[in-house]
Design a protein around this motif. Structure first.
Motif, PDB file in Angstrom:
ATOM      1  N   MET A   1       0.851  -1.197   0.000  1.00 35.26           N
ATOM      2  CA  MET A   1       0.000   0.000   0.000  1.00 35.26           C
ATOM      3  C   MET A   1       0.889   1.250   0.000  1.00 35.26           C
ATOM      4  SD  MET A   1      -3.399   0.809   0.759  1.00 35.26           S
ATOM      5  CE  MET A   1      -4.316   2.052   1.603  1.00 35.26           C
ATOM      6  N   ALA A   2       0.572   2.170  -0.842  1.00 36.62           N
ATOM      7  CA  ALA A   2       1.346   3.409  -0.931  1.00 36.62           C
ATOM      8  C   ALA A   2       0.890   4.381   0.145  1.00 36.62           C
ATOM      9  CB  ALA A   2       1.179   4.029  -2.310  1.00 36.62           C
ATOM     10  N   SER A   3       1.848   5.091   0.710  1.00 32.65           N
ATOM     11  CA  SER A   3       1.537   6.086   1.740  1.00 32.65           C
ATOM     12  C   SER A   3       0.747   7.244   1.128  1.00 32.65           C
ATOM     13  CB  SER A   3       2.832   6.622   2.347  1.00 32.65           C
ATOM     14  OG  SER A   3       3.539   7.391   1.390  1.00 32.65           O
ATOM     15  N   PRO A   4      -0.005   7.958   1.959  1.00 34.30           N
ATOM     16  CA  PRO A   4      -0.729   9.141   1.451  1.00 34.30           C
ATOM     17  C   PRO A   4       0.215  10.170   0.822  1.00 34.30           C
ATOM     18  CG  PRO A   4      -1.521   8.556   3.642  1.00 34.30           C
ATOM     19  CD  PRO A   4      -0.332   7.677   3.357  1.00 34.30           C
ATOM     20  N   GLU A   5       1.440  10.278   1.332  1.00 33.64           N
ATOM     21  CA  GLU A   5       2.410  11.234   0.783  1.00 33.64           C
ATOM     22  C   GLU A   5       2.774  10.856  -0.655  1.00 33.64           C
ATOM     23  OE1 GLU A   5       2.343  11.275   5.058  1.00 33.64           O
ATOM     24  OE2 GLU A   5       2.972   9.618   3.818  1.00 33.64           O
ATOM     25  N   VAL A   6       3.057   9.581  -0.873  1.00 36.50           N
ATOM     26  CA  VAL A   6       3.408   9.111  -2.221  1.00 36.50           C
ATOM     27  C   VAL A   6       2.216   9.291  -3.162  1.00 36.50           C
ATOM     28  CG1 VAL A   6       3.935   7.051  -3.594  1.00 36.50           C
ATOM     29  CG2 VAL A   6       5.288   7.579  -1.559  1.00 36.50           C
ATOM     30  N   GLN A   7       1.037   8.941  -2.697  1.00 41.59           N
ATOM     31  CA  GLN A   7      -0.168   9.110  -3.524  1.00 41.59           C
ATOM     32  C   GLN A   7      -0.346  10.566  -3.919  1.00 41.59           C
ATOM     33  OE1 GLN A   7      -3.748   7.182  -2.051  1.00 41.59           O
ATOM     34  NE2 GLN A   7      -2.540   5.528  -1.155  1.00 41.59           N
ATOM     35  N   LYS A   8      -0.122  11.493  -2.986  1.00 42.06           N
ATOM     36  CA  LYS A   8      -0.283  12.919  -3.275  1.00 42.06           C
ATOM     37  C   LYS A   8       0.746  13.387  -4.311  1.00 42.06           C
ATOM     38  CE  LYS A   8      -0.569  17.540  -1.201  1.00 42.06           C
ATOM     39  NZ  LYS A   8      -0.558  18.091  -2.521  1.00 42.06           N
ATOM     40  N   GLN A  62       5.272   2.428  -7.572  1.00 41.98           N
ATOM     41  CA  GLN A  62       4.788   1.421  -8.516  1.00 41.98           C
ATOM     42  C   GLN A  62       3.515   0.740  -8.005  1.00 41.98           C
ATOM     43  OE1 GLN A  62       9.041  -0.085  -9.711  1.00 41.98           O
ATOM     44  NE2 GLN A  62       7.578  -0.618 -11.317  1.00 41.98           N
ATOM     45  N   THR A  63       3.403   0.543  -6.700  1.00 42.17           N
ATOM     46  CA  THR A  63       2.186  -0.018  -6.116  1.00 42.17           C
ATOM     47  C   THR A  63       1.006   0.900  -6.397  1.00 42.17           C
ATOM     48  OG1 THR A  63       3.386  -1.187  -4.382  1.00 42.17           O
ATOM     49  CG2 THR A  63       1.074  -0.700  -3.945  1.00 42.17           C
ATOM     50  N   TYR A  64       1.216   2.202  -6.218  1.00 42.16           N
ATOM     51  CA  TYR A  64       0.131   3.161  -6.450  1.00 42.16           C
ATOM     52  C   TYR A  64      -0.201   3.258  -7.944  1.00 42.16           C
ATOM     53  CZ  TYR A  64      -2.825   7.257  -6.075  1.00 42.16           C
ATOM     54  OH  TYR A  64      -3.885   8.125  -6.153  1.00 42.16           O
ATOM     55  N   LEU A  65       0.818   3.208  -8.799  1.00 41.06           N
ATOM     56  CA  LEU A  65       0.551   3.222 -10.246  1.00 41.06           C
ATOM     57  C   LEU A  65      -0.277   2.005 -10.647  1.00 41.06           C
ATOM     58  CD1 LEU A  65       3.975   4.512 -11.606  1.00 41.06           C
ATOM     59  CD2 LEU A  65       1.793   5.749 -11.591  1.00 41.06           C
ATOM     60  N   LYS A  66      -0.039   0.870  -9.991  1.00 47.60           N
ATOM     61  CA  LYS A  66      -0.840  -0.325 -10.274  1.00 47.60           C
ATOM     62  C   LYS A  66      -2.299  -0.088  -9.890  1.00 47.60           C
ATOM     63  CE  LYS A  66      -1.209  -5.257  -9.834  1.00 47.60           C
ATOM     64  NZ  LYS A  66      -0.561  -6.510  -9.496  1.00 47.60           N
ATOM     65  N   GLN A  67      -2.511   0.575  -8.745  1.00 49.97           N
ATOM     66  CA  GLN A  67      -3.880   0.920  -8.327  1.00 49.97           C
ATOM     67  C   GLN A  67      -4.551   1.795  -9.381  1.00 49.97           C
ATOM     68  OE1 GLN A  67      -3.029   2.043  -3.955  1.00 49.97           O
ATOM     69  NE2 GLN A  67      -5.168   2.567  -4.287  1.00 49.97           N
ATOM     70  N   LEU A  68      -3.805   2.760  -9.911  1.00 45.39           N
ATOM     71  CA  LEU A  68      -4.367   3.725 -10.858  1.00 45.39           C
ATOM     72  C   LEU A  68      -4.576   3.143 -12.252  1.00 45.39           C
ATOM     73  CD1 LEU A  68      -2.270   6.939 -10.059  1.00 45.39           C
ATOM     74  CD2 LEU A  68      -4.620   6.454  -9.360  1.00 45.39           C
ATOM     75  N   THR A  69      -3.658   2.249 -12.689  1.00 45.60           N
ATOM     76  CA  THR A  69      -3.633   1.860 -14.099  1.00 45.60           C
ATOM     77  C   THR A  69      -3.805   0.368 -14.349  1.00 45.60           C
ATOM     78  OG1 THR A  69      -1.226   1.507 -14.204  1.00 45.60           O
ATOM     79  CG2 THR A  69      -2.030   3.775 -14.558  1.00 45.60           C
ATOM     80  N   GLY A  70      -3.734  -0.438 -13.295  1.00 43.35           N
ATOM     81  CA  GLY A  70      -3.867  -1.878 -13.469  1.00 43.35           C
ATOM     82  C   GLY A  70      -2.550  -2.606 -13.653  1.00 43.35           C
ATOM     83  N   ALA A  71      -1.440  -1.855 -13.750  1.00 43.78           N
ATOM     84  CA  ALA A  71      -0.120  -2.478 -13.865  1.00 43.78           C
ATOM     85  C   ALA A  71       0.909  -1.597 -13.160  1.00 43.78           C
ATOM     86  CB  ALA A  71       0.271  -2.676 -15.318  1.00 43.78           C
ATOM     87  N   SER A  73       4.225  -1.902 -13.952  1.00 39.38           N
ATOM     88  CA  SER A  73       5.402  -1.789 -14.817  1.00 39.38           C
ATOM     89  C   SER A  73       5.542  -0.362 -15.344  1.00 39.38           C
ATOM     90  CB  SER A  73       5.287  -2.767 -15.983  1.00 39.38           C
ATOM     91  OG  SER A  73       4.119  -2.506 -16.726  1.00 39.38           O
ATOM     92  N   VAL A  74       6.758  -0.006 -15.699  1.00 36.85           N
ATOM     93  CA  VAL A  74       6.991   1.291 -16.327  1.00 36.85           C
ATOM     94  C   VAL A  74       7.364   1.054 -17.784  1.00 36.85           C
ATOM     95  CG1 VAL A  74       7.642   2.525 -14.231  1.00 36.85           C
ATOM     96  CG2 VAL A  74       9.408   1.299 -15.482  1.00 36.85           C
ATOM     97  N   PRO A  75       7.105   2.033 -18.643  1.00 38.18           N
ATOM     98  CA  PRO A  75       6.590   3.346 -18.313  1.00 38.18           C
ATOM     99  C   PRO A  75       5.075   3.337 -18.082  1.00 38.18           C
ATOM    100  CG  PRO A  75       6.826   3.184 -20.677  1.00 38.18           C
ATOM    101  CD  PRO A  75       7.362   1.900 -20.088  1.00 38.18           C
ATOM    102  N   ARG A  76       4.649   4.315 -17.349  1.00 33.70           N
ATOM    103  CA  ARG A  76       3.233   4.636 -17.199  1.00 33.70           C
ATOM    104  C   ARG A  76       3.128   6.064 -17.722  1.00 33.70           C
ATOM    105  NH1 ARG A  76       0.142   0.496 -16.693  1.00 33.70           N
ATOM    106  NH2 ARG A  76       1.767  -0.128 -18.096  1.00 33.70           N
ATOM    107  N   VAL A  77       2.413   6.256 -18.810  1.00 32.52           N
ATOM    108  CA  VAL A  77       2.347   7.552 -19.493  1.00 32.52           C
ATOM    109  C   VAL A  77       0.951   8.144 -19.339  1.00 32.52           C
ATOM    110  CG1 VAL A  77       2.675   8.762 -21.684  1.00 32.52           C
ATOM    111  CG2 VAL A  77       4.077   6.742 -21.167  1.00 32.52           C
ATOM    112  N   PHE A  78       0.914   9.398 -18.885  1.00 33.64           N
ATOM    113  CA  PHE A  78      -0.340  10.121 -18.705  1.00 33.64           C
ATOM    114  C   PHE A  78      -0.298  11.382 -19.553  1.00 33.64           C
ATOM    115  CE2 PHE A  78       0.234   7.597 -14.945  1.00 33.64           C
ATOM    116  CZ  PHE A  78      -1.035   7.224 -14.532  1.00 33.64           C
ATOM    117  N   ILE A  79      -1.409  11.677 -20.239  1.00 34.23           N
ATOM    118  CA  ILE A  79      -1.553  12.928 -20.989  1.00 34.23           C
ATOM    119  C   ILE A  79      -2.847  13.576 -20.531  1.00 34.23           C
ATOM    120  CG2 ILE A  79      -1.870  13.983 -23.264  1.00 34.23           C
ATOM    121  CD1 ILE A  79      -0.112  11.779 -24.427  1.00 34.23           C
ATOM    122  N   ASN A  80      -2.740  14.824 -20.136  1.00 29.87           N
ATOM    123  CA  ASN A  80      -3.897  15.579 -19.617  1.00 29.87           C
ATOM    124  C   ASN A  80      -4.611  14.805 -18.511  1.00 29.87           C
ATOM    125  OD1 ASN A  80      -3.567  17.832 -21.348  1.00 29.87           O
ATOM    126  ND2 ASN A  80      -4.483  16.658 -23.012  1.00 29.87           N
TER     127      ASN A  80
END
Length: 104
Positions: A1-8, A62-71, A73-80
């Motif tokens: 689980m990602a800390s609130p600081e990392v999530q922010k 990476q744990t939090y990115l998995k929560q957001l995107t389902g994976a 792994s990197v890269p995780r690319v976001f636009i807007n």
């Protein structure tokens, strides 16, 4: 689980940067995504690549990115603020012309 600081930190970067790439400098898929984005001359203020391999909280990121995107792994690319995919996805969007539309 990602800390609130990392999530922010992650949420703020995704929200405030037009193009946000979570990356590792040695990763060939990350290089593929960065190369696909390179021709677009995105202003530095709008484009951030975070090479996370030296971050003490890399696993949490990476744990939090998995929560957001389902994976995680990197890269995780976001636009807007929207997740568009990884290296292959970003390269395919560039090839199809859709990346240019997303970056307008």
């Amino acid at each position: 689980m990602a800390s609130p600081e990392v999530q922010k930190i992650v949420d703020d970067l995704i929200r405030t940067k037009k193009v946000m790439v979570f990356s590792k400098s040695y990763c060939p898929f990350c290089t593929k995504a960065k190369n696909a984005l390179a021709p677009y001359n995105i202003p530095a203020d709008d484009y951030y690549v975070w090479e996370i391999e030296h971050e003490p909280q890399m696993a949490e990121i990476q744990t939090y990115l998995k929560q957001l995107t389902g994976a995680s792994s990197v890269p995780r690319v976001f636009i807007n603020g929207k997740f568009i995919g990884g290296g292959d996805d970003t390269a395919q969007l560039h090839k199809s012309g859709q990346l240019a539309q997303l970056l307008q």
